[in-house]
Design a protein around this motif. Sequence first.
Motif, PDB file in Angstrom:
ATOM      1  N   LYS A 113     -14.249 -18.176 -83.956  1.00 52.31           N
ATOM      2  CA  LYS A 113     -12.937 -18.568 -83.742  1.00 52.31           C
ATOM      3  C   LYS A 113     -12.279 -17.594 -82.926  1.00 52.31           C
ATOM      4  N   LEU A 114     -13.110 -16.521 -82.547  1.00 52.43           N
ATOM      5  CA  LEU A 114     -12.376 -15.333 -81.500  1.00 52.43           C
ATOM      6  C   LEU A 114     -12.734 -15.954 -80.170  1.00 52.43           C
ATOM      7  N   LYS A 115     -11.656 -15.603 -79.210  1.00 53.02           N
ATOM      8  CA  LYS A 115     -11.801 -15.946 -77.817  1.00 53.02           C
ATOM      9  C   LYS A 115     -12.978 -14.821 -77.497  1.00 53.02           C
ATOM     10  N   PRO A 116     -13.735 -15.147 -76.151  1.00 51.53           N
ATOM     11  CA  PRO A 116     -14.162 -14.085 -75.672  1.00 51.53           C
ATOM     12  C   PRO A 116     -13.452 -12.725 -75.420  1.00 51.53           C
ATOM     13  N   GLY A 117     -13.965 -11.598 -75.878  1.00 49.19           N
ATOM     14  CA  GLY A 117     -12.922 -10.446 -75.637  1.00 49.19           C
ATOM     15  C   GLY A 117     -11.979 -10.348 -76.656  1.00 49.19           C
ATOM     16  N   GLY A 118     -11.980 -11.097 -77.672  1.00 51.53           N
ATOM     17  CA  GLY A 118     -11.192 -11.016 -78.780  1.00 51.53           C
ATOM     18  C   GLY A 118     -11.521 -10.077 -79.761  1.00 51.53           C
ATOM     19  N   SER A 165     -25.206   1.908 -92.002  1.00 53.54           N
ATOM     20  CA  SER A 165     -26.267   1.165 -91.969  1.00 53.54           C
ATOM     21  C   SER A 165     -26.081  -0.155 -92.103  1.00 53.54           C
ATOM     22  N   HIS A 166     -25.450  -0.649 -93.154  1.00 57.57           N
ATOM     23  CA  HIS A 166     -25.024  -1.930 -93.671  1.00 57.57           C
ATOM     24  C   HIS A 166     -24.203  -2.633 -93.267  1.00 57.57           C
ATOM     25  N   LEU A 167     -23.128  -1.430 -92.677  1.00 55.11           N
ATOM     26  CA  LEU A 167     -21.928  -2.101 -91.795  1.00 55.11           C
ATOM     27  C   LEU A 167     -22.248  -2.409 -90.671  1.00 55.11           C
ATOM     28  N   ARG A 168     -23.083  -1.652 -89.873  1.00 55.70           N
ATOM     29  CA  ARG A 168     -23.468  -2.027 -88.528  1.00 55.70           C
ATOM     30  C   ARG A 168     -24.371  -3.345 -88.507  1.00 55.70           C
ATOM     31  N   PHE A 169     -25.202  -3.362 -89.552  1.00 59.33           N
ATOM     32  CA  PHE A 169     -25.960  -4.731 -89.726  1.00 59.33           C
ATOM     33  C   PHE A 169     -24.855  -5.854 -89.798  1.00 59.33           C
ATOM     34  N   LEU A 170     -23.836  -5.917 -90.729  1.00 56.96           N
ATOM     35  CA  LEU A 170     -23.054  -6.814 -90.845  1.00 56.96           C
ATOM     36  C   LEU A 170     -22.360  -7.301 -89.558  1.00 56.96           C
ATOM     37  N   LEU A 171     -22.104  -6.261 -88.620  1.00 56.12           N
ATOM     38  CA  LEU A 171     -21.251  -6.590 -87.475  1.00 56.12           C
ATOM     39  C   LEU A 171     -21.998  -6.598 -86.150  1.00 56.12           C
ATOM     40  N   SER A 172     -23.365  -7.073 -86.493  1.00 59.56           N
ATOM     41  CA  SER A 172     -24.399  -6.621 -85.274  1.00 59.56           C
ATOM     42  C   SER A 172     -24.130  -7.824 -84.303  1.00 59.56           C
ATOM     43  N   ASP A 173     -23.494  -8.870 -84.671  1.00 63.23           N
ATOM     44  CA  ASP A 173     -22.946 -10.042 -83.477  1.00 63.23           C
ATOM     45  C   ASP A 173     -22.020  -9.659 -82.518  1.00 63.23           C
ATOM     46  N   PHE A 174     -21.301  -8.393 -83.128  1.00 66.83           N
ATOM     47  CA  PHE A 174     -20.163  -8.037 -82.334  1.00 66.83           C
ATOM     48  C   PHE A 174     -20.590  -6.650 -81.367  1.00 66.83           C
ATOM     49  N   ASN A 175     -19.630  -6.427 -80.752  1.00 69.67           N
ATOM     50  CA  ASN A 175     -19.792  -4.915 -79.993  1.00 69.67           C
ATOM     51  C   ASN A 175     -18.816  -4.091 -80.983  1.00 69.67           C
ATOM     52  N   LEU A 176     -19.520  -3.206 -81.620  1.00 70.00           N
ATOM     53  CA  LEU A 176     -18.710  -2.460 -82.311  1.00 70.00           C
ATOM     54  C   LEU A 176     -17.834  -1.266 -81.453  1.00 70.00           C
ATOM     55  N   THR A 197     -13.488   4.791 -97.124  1.00 67.56           N
ATOM     56  CA  THR A 197     -13.178   3.500 -96.453  1.00 67.56           C
ATOM     57  C   THR A 197     -13.437   3.352 -94.926  1.00 67.56           C
ATOM     58  N   TRP A 198     -13.825   2.316 -94.494  1.00 68.12           N
ATOM     59  CA  TRP A 198     -14.218   2.082 -93.120  1.00 68.12           C
ATOM     60  C   TRP A 198     -12.907   1.402 -92.398  1.00 68.12           C
ATOM     61  N   ASN A 199     -12.767   2.042 -91.217  1.00 65.31           N
ATOM     62  CA  ASN A 199     -11.715   1.104 -90.351  1.00 65.31           C
ATOM     63  C   ASN A 199     -12.514   0.955 -88.939  1.00 65.31           C
ATOM     64  N   PHE A 200     -12.616  -0.241 -88.527  1.00 63.42           N
ATOM     65  CA  PHE A 200     -13.362  -0.548 -87.094  1.00 63.42           C
ATOM     66  C   PHE A 200     -12.610  -1.630 -86.482  1.00 63.42           C
ATOM     67  N   VAL A 201     -13.172  -1.643 -84.970  1.00 60.12           N
ATOM     68  CA  VAL A 201     -12.613  -2.778 -84.139  1.00 60.12           C
ATOM     69  C   VAL A 201     -14.062  -3.258 -83.609  1.00 60.12           C
ATOM     70  N   ALA A 202     -14.232  -4.594 -83.805  1.00 60.96           N
ATOM     71  CA  ALA A 202     -15.705  -4.876 -83.651  1.00 60.96           C
ATOM     72  C   ALA A 202     -15.154  -6.393 -82.429  1.00 60.96           C
ATOM     73  N   ARG A 203     -15.479  -6.416 -81.434  1.00 59.60           N
ATOM     74  CA  ARG A 203     -15.074  -7.154 -80.282  1.00 59.60           C
ATOM     75  C   ARG A 203     -16.234  -8.304 -80.051  1.00 59.60           C
ATOM     76  N   LYS A 204     -15.730  -9.380 -79.596  1.00 57.85           N
ATOM     77  CA  LYS A 204     -16.488 -10.621 -79.196  1.00 57.85           C
ATOM     78  C   LYS A 204     -16.892 -10.400 -77.824  1.00 57.85           C
ATOM     79  N   SER A 205     -18.136 -10.350 -77.500  1.00 59.40           N
ATOM     80  CA  SER A 205     -18.366  -9.852 -76.058  1.00 59.40           C
ATOM     81  C   SER A 205     -18.273 -11.384 -75.347  1.00 59.40           C
TER      82      SER A 205
END
Length: 205
Positions: A113-118, A165-176, A197-205
């Motif tokens: 549902k994200l635009k490229p770069g979203g 490592s689990h969070l990186r695994f969950l977000l592996s389809d994004f650019n963290l 807690t974790w805060n993050f920005v994961a971007r769709k390439s």
Amino acid sequence: MSIWPWSDLVSMVMRYARPAGPTYRILELGCGAGANVPFFLSQQADYYAIEGSAYMVARLKERYPQVAERFVAGDFTADLPFPGSFDLIVDRSSLTHNCTKSIQHCLKLARDKLKPGGAFVGIDWFSSKNSEMRYGEIADDEHTRSNFQQGQFAHVGKVHFSDESHLRFLLSDFNLEVLEHKTVERLEPADNSRFATWNFVARKS
Ligand SMILES: C[S@@+](CC[C@H](N)C(=O)[O-])C[C@H]1O[C@@H](n2cnc3c(N)ncnc32)[C@H](O)[C@@H]1O
């Protein structure tokens, strides 16, 4: 029933995914009682939300009649029933109340549902260093606990805890792009409490 915008969410969004006017499309996953709604509306953004509680959605429609149709009651791990794509998808402590498999599926839906770069901005996803984890029983998978009888999560159902490592695994389809681990140690009362807690920005390439 939080009703004030969460400061970490405001900071992360303004720093890394600043809304750029009325065509900037935002989807909030699990808006709850609508704590973050005034912030997004103040940015004149094109804001939508999906929330599992039909009761809360009905209250939000009453409270914000000008954008009533933007609030949808539904399960965000099953479907994101909104036309078009988004510049920003944001979640504060909502996906983290689901099991690993459901989170994975929702992240796939969100990425689609994200635009490229979203950007997907996650705020307060619970960390495995959070001391409250000890009060729950393992459910569904090794990262998900439930049946909390005491503490912050008493009777709230499922709570998901991630290590790095689990969070990186969950977000592996994004650019963290940003990953922050936040801990607050409570000294008084001296109960060995650690909020983490974790805060993050994961971007769709
Ligand atoms: C801890 S509250 C956070 C609410 C809000 N994001 C905030 O920061 O104030 C979690 C919210 O996520 C919603 N939620 C959890 N899992 C959901 C799901 N699978 N589909 C829709 N809503 C869900 C709950 O109903 C609840 O309102």
